[in-house]
Scaffold this motif. Sequence first.
Motif, PDB file in Angstrom:
ATOM      1  N   SER A  12      58.948  26.753  80.207  1.00 29.51           N
ATOM      2  CA  SER A  12      58.110  26.653  79.577  1.00 29.51           C
ATOM      3  C   SER A  12      57.516  27.262  78.299  1.00 29.51           C
ATOM      4  O   SER A  12      57.977  28.273  77.956  1.00 29.51           O
ATOM      5  CB  SER A  12      57.038  26.278  80.771  1.00 29.51           C
ATOM      6  OG  SER A  12      56.804  27.692  80.916  1.00 29.51           O
ATOM      7  N   LEU A  13      56.529  26.800  77.511  1.00 30.17           N
ATOM      8  CA  LEU A  13      55.782  27.192  76.661  1.00 30.17           C
ATOM      9  C   LEU A  13      55.610  28.575  76.997  1.00 30.17           C
ATOM     10  O   LEU A  13      55.202  29.965  75.759  1.00 30.17           O
ATOM     11  CB  LEU A  13      55.212  26.912  75.280  1.00 30.17           C
ATOM     12  CG  LEU A  13      55.842  25.529  75.011  1.00 30.17           C
ATOM     13  CD1 LEU A  13      54.627  24.964  74.984  1.00 30.17           C
ATOM     14  CD2 LEU A  13      56.621  25.767  73.890  1.00 30.17           C
ATOM     15  N   TRP A  14      54.862  29.285  78.111  1.00 33.88           N
ATOM     16  CA  TRP A  14      54.505  29.736  79.128  1.00 33.88           C
ATOM     17  C   TRP A  14      55.803  31.089  79.237  1.00 33.88           C
ATOM     18  O   TRP A  14      55.031  31.743  79.562  1.00 33.88           O
ATOM     19  CB  TRP A  14      53.403  29.309  79.886  1.00 33.88           C
ATOM     20  CG  TRP A  14      51.490  28.923  79.124  1.00 33.88           C
ATOM     21  CD1 TRP A  14      51.650  28.879  77.609  1.00 33.88           C
ATOM     22  CD2 TRP A  14      50.644  29.453  79.856  1.00 33.88           C
ATOM     23  NE1 TRP A  14      49.837  28.865  77.181  1.00 33.88           N
ATOM     24  CE2 TRP A  14      50.041  28.799  79.229  1.00 33.88           C
ATOM     25  CE3 TRP A  14      50.450  30.106  81.042  1.00 33.88           C
ATOM     26  CZ2 TRP A  14      48.437  28.737  79.307  1.00 33.88           C
ATOM     27  CZ3 TRP A  14      48.985  29.472  81.444  1.00 33.88           C
ATOM     28  CH2 TRP A  14      48.042  29.563  80.470  1.00 33.88           C
ATOM     29  N   ASN A  15      56.521  30.724  79.958  1.00 29.99           N
ATOM     30  CA  ASN A  15      57.183  31.745  80.342  1.00 29.99           C
ATOM     31  C   ASN A  15      58.012  31.672  78.956  1.00 29.99           C
ATOM     32  O   ASN A  15      58.260  33.068  78.934  1.00 29.99           O
ATOM     33  CB  ASN A  15      59.000  30.336  80.649  1.00 29.99           C
ATOM     34  CG  ASN A  15      58.669  29.767  81.999  1.00 29.99           C
ATOM     35  OD1 ASN A  15      59.110  28.904  82.431  1.00 29.99           O
ATOM     36  ND2 ASN A  15      57.687  30.104  82.653  1.00 29.99           N
ATOM     37  N   LYS A  16      58.267  31.013  78.111  1.00 28.54           N
ATOM     38  CA  LYS A  16      58.863  31.667  76.674  1.00 28.54           C
ATOM     39  C   LYS A  16      57.967  32.981  76.470  1.00 28.54           C
ATOM     40  O   LYS A  16      58.267  33.961  75.973  1.00 28.54           O
ATOM     41  CB  LYS A  16      58.979  30.868  75.776  1.00 28.54           C
ATOM     42  CG  LYS A  16      59.403  31.560  74.343  1.00 28.54           C
ATOM     43  CD  LYS A  16      59.436  30.279  73.060  1.00 28.54           C
ATOM     44  CE  LYS A  16      59.710  30.589  72.562  1.00 28.54           C
ATOM     45  NZ  LYS A  16      59.848  29.979  71.497  1.00 28.54           N
TER      46      LYS A  16
END
Length: 132
Positions: A12-16
Amino acid sequence: MSNLILIRHGESLWNKLNLFTGWVDVPLSEKGVEEALNAGKLLKHWRIDVIFTSELIRAIQTAMLVMSKNFSGIPKIEHENWMMKEWGSIYGEDGERYVPTYKSWHLNERYYGQLQGVNKDKAKTIYGLFHK
């Protein structure tokens, strides 16, 4: 014989960004989209009869992208809301196969409370390492 296929959502964008995500509804990153499409290619010849997913967009996106490469049928969200359930009764062309897709908050990722949105490295410096 039946098989159970378990797939975790792609990046996800936040995992990144190395952030705790939890129940924040964050979409897939570009890498996450590629990961889901690759999973779909690996599963393209498996017959999938039903899909269960959390209510989070990253999980739903992953399921839809996987199925875009699969020959089992077209995923169709089965709604619980009474009007959406009625309006969601679609009929396809002869031979068109729909794969029922059910969403449930019970399948959502762990809820991290105030840690949601916090950088994981920063949390380690504040709270130390977490051990099982």
